[in-house]
Design a protein around this motif. Structure first.
Motif, mmCIF file in Angstrom:
data_model
loop_
_atom_site.group_PDB
_atom_site.id
_atom_site.type_symbol
_atom_site.label_atom_id
_atom_site.label_comp_id
_atom_site.label_asym_id
_atom_site.label_seq_id
_atom_site.Cartn_x
_atom_site.Cartn_y
_atom_site.Cartn_z
ATOM 1 N N UNK A 97 -22.711 -28.251 -60.827
ATOM 2 C CA UNK A 97 -23.662 -27.269 -60.290
ATOM 3 C C UNK A 97 -24.330 -26.465 -61.397
ATOM 4 N N UNK A 98 -23.788 -26.534 -62.613
ATOM 5 C CA UNK A 98 -24.444 -25.938 -63.777
ATOM 6 C C UNK A 98 -24.615 -24.432 -63.729
ATOM 7 N N UNK A 99 -23.670 -23.726 -63.146
ATOM 8 C CA UNK A 99 -23.754 -22.273 -63.084
ATOM 9 C C UNK A 99 -24.175 -21.733 -61.732
ATOM 10 N N UNK A 100 -24.733 -22.610 -60.866
ATOM 11 C CA UNK A 100 -25.037 -22.190 -59.497
ATOM 12 C C UNK A 100 -23.726 -22.088 -58.713
ATOM 13 N N UNK A 101 -23.738 -21.281 -57.683
ATOM 14 C CA UNK A 101 -22.525 -21.092 -56.897
ATOM 15 C C UNK A 101 -22.250 -22.319 -56.037
ATOM 16 N N UNK A 102 -21.018 -22.807 -56.089
ATOM 17 C CA UNK A 102 -20.539 -23.834 -55.162
ATOM 18 C C UNK A 102 -19.807 -23.115 -54.044
ATOM 19 N N UNK A 103 -20.343 -23.180 -52.857
ATOM 20 C CA UNK A 103 -19.725 -22.443 -51.762
ATOM 21 C C UNK A 103 -18.412 -23.091 -51.329
ATOM 22 N N UNK A 104 -17.568 -22.270 -50.728
ATOM 23 C CA UNK A 104 -16.316 -22.786 -50.188
ATOM 24 C C UNK A 104 -16.587 -23.882 -49.159
ATOM 25 N N UNK A 105 -17.602 -23.671 -48.317
ATOM 26 C CA UNK A 105 -17.915 -24.653 -47.283
ATOM 27 C C UNK A 105 -18.271 -25.999 -47.897
ATOM 28 N N UNK A 106 -19.067 -25.952 -48.981
ATOM 29 C CA UNK A 106 -19.476 -27.207 -49.608
ATOM 30 C C UNK A 106 -18.282 -27.928 -50.233
#
Length: 223
Positions: A167-176
């Motif tokens: 994700x390169x610094x973007x947030x990975x959500x728990x749902x994802x």
């Protein structure tokens, strides 16, 4: 990931757009059916309400599918089985009945893209190598090294790490993460994910590499 929300109800759109944005999506809203086909370029997923004021939603779904291979998820108050069958036969990849939980919608978005073979994370081609400071993650070989030394991870630990790093610094959500790594959610899912992340931090010896975004998910930091 870019989402086109085709929704005429302002209240629904005003709640859903910021909720999806907080989870890392880029969302464009289209309030009418007319003009939708002109906005498909660069879109990864269309969220399509069937109860539009100017065109029939099922017909629009057919037109979208004829014009593009974009993923389509119908989000509609029409919950009868016949409505669902019509939507899926018209070209939708999935059908979600209102009211729905945003977490479930996000999970379905990622599941649809994974089934279609789109590169959304651990379900992609896995040919890339990522390096963050002295941590090296090889998606193709499923190998992780820290300062040149191999680190043994379980399959799910590696998948969690791969998603966050890619994700390169973007947030990975728990749902994802739950949708892509476990393929489902359950009552203790968040606790299970937290344990995997804690184990990752210990094994990597880089506690700050995976940053917790409270109430949302995880993202990559400088290590």
């Amino acid at each position: 990931m870019r989402v086109l929300l085709v929704e005429d109800d302002d209240r629904v759109a005003e709640a859903l757009v910021p909720a999806l944005t907080r989870r890392g999506f880029t969302v464009d809203r289209q309030a009418t059916g007319r003009g939708t086909l002109d906005r498909l370029t660069g879109v990864d997923v269309v969220l399509l309400d069937l109860g539009l004021p100017d065109v029939d939603g099922v017909t629009l779904c057919r037109h979208i599918r004829a014009a593009s291979d974009v993923a389509i998820i119908v989000v509609s108050a029409r919950g009868e089985i016949d409505d669902r069958i019509l939507g899926l036969h018209a070209g939708a990849d999935d059908y979600l009945v209102k009211p729905y939980d945003v977490g479930e919608l996000v999970a379905r978005v990622h599941a649809v893209r994974r089934r279609r073979g789109d590169p959304v994370g651990v379900g992609g081609t896995g040919t890339e190598v990522f390096e963050v400071a002295d941590v090296r993650v090889d998606l193709g070989r499923h190998e992780v090294t820290v300062a040149g030394e191999p680190v043994g991870l379980s399959r799910k630990e590696f998948q969690v790490l791969a998603l966050v790093v890619a994700a390169g610094g973007a947030v990975c959500t728990r749902e994802r993460i739950l949708a892509e790594v476990w393929g489902r959610t359950w009552a203790g899912a968040n606790r299970t994910l937290d344990v995997h992340v804690a184990t990752l931090r210990t094994k990597l010896g880089r506690p700050s590499l995976l940053e917790t975004v409270r109430g949302v998910g995880y993202r990559l930091s400088g290590g």
